[in-house]
Enzyme design. Structure first.
Site: not given
Ligand code: AMP
Length: 120
Positions: A33-34, A91, A99-100, A104, A106
């Site tokens: 994770d970034i 999530n 967010e994405v 996925h 974690h």
């Molecule tokens: P979520 O809220 O479960 O969708 O989490 C998305 C996660 O993706 C967050 O913890 C971000 O820090 C992580 N994230 C977003 N962009 C990147 C990236 N380019 N590389 C690695 N992790 C990322």
């Protein structure tokens, strides 16, 4: 929610954005994770275009689902958190603040993680 092929994890899968890779096989990619929330914070994603856990559970093939589950366990063991403990977290949707929009999980560990949910 329909799948948006421009989401950041789709772009990582296409090699358009770099990632710090932790694991890869035919069906699964994992990367760090970034913005890590703990010493170990790895994101595990299926390579297929699935928005959420329920989307993946409904539409993923048995082979993809088995690969995802086995890879997640292997990554946790290889990260060294299997003995001390870790948390798997997914999530899904707005209430979970996803967010994405590419499914996925974690893998978070390497320290005591506290309670499961923070009161909002
Ligand atoms: P979520 O809220 O479960 O969708 O989490 C998305 C996660 O993706 C967050 O913890 C971000 O820090 C992580 N994230 C977003 N962009 C990147 C990236 N380019 N590389 C690695 N992790 C990322």
């Amino acid at each position: 929610m329909s799948y948006d092929p421009q989401n950041i994890f789709a772009r990582i899968l296409r090699g358009e954005i770099p990632c710090k890779k932790a694991y890869e096989d035919a069906h699964v990619l994992a990367f760090h994770d970034i913005h890590p929330q703990a010493p170990t914070h790895v994101l595990v994603i299926p390579k297929g275009a699935y928005v959420s856990f329920d989307d993946f559970a409904a539409k993923g093939s048995d082979e993809e689902i088995a690969a995802f589950v086995r890879a997640t366990g292997k990554i946790a063991r290889e990260a060294g958190v299997a003995e001390t403990g870790y948390r798997l977290l997914a999530n899904i949707g707005p209430d979970s603040h996803q967010e994405v929009p590419h499914f996925h999980v974690h893998i978070v560990g390497g320290r005591s993680l506290g309670p499961l949910l923070v009161k909002s």
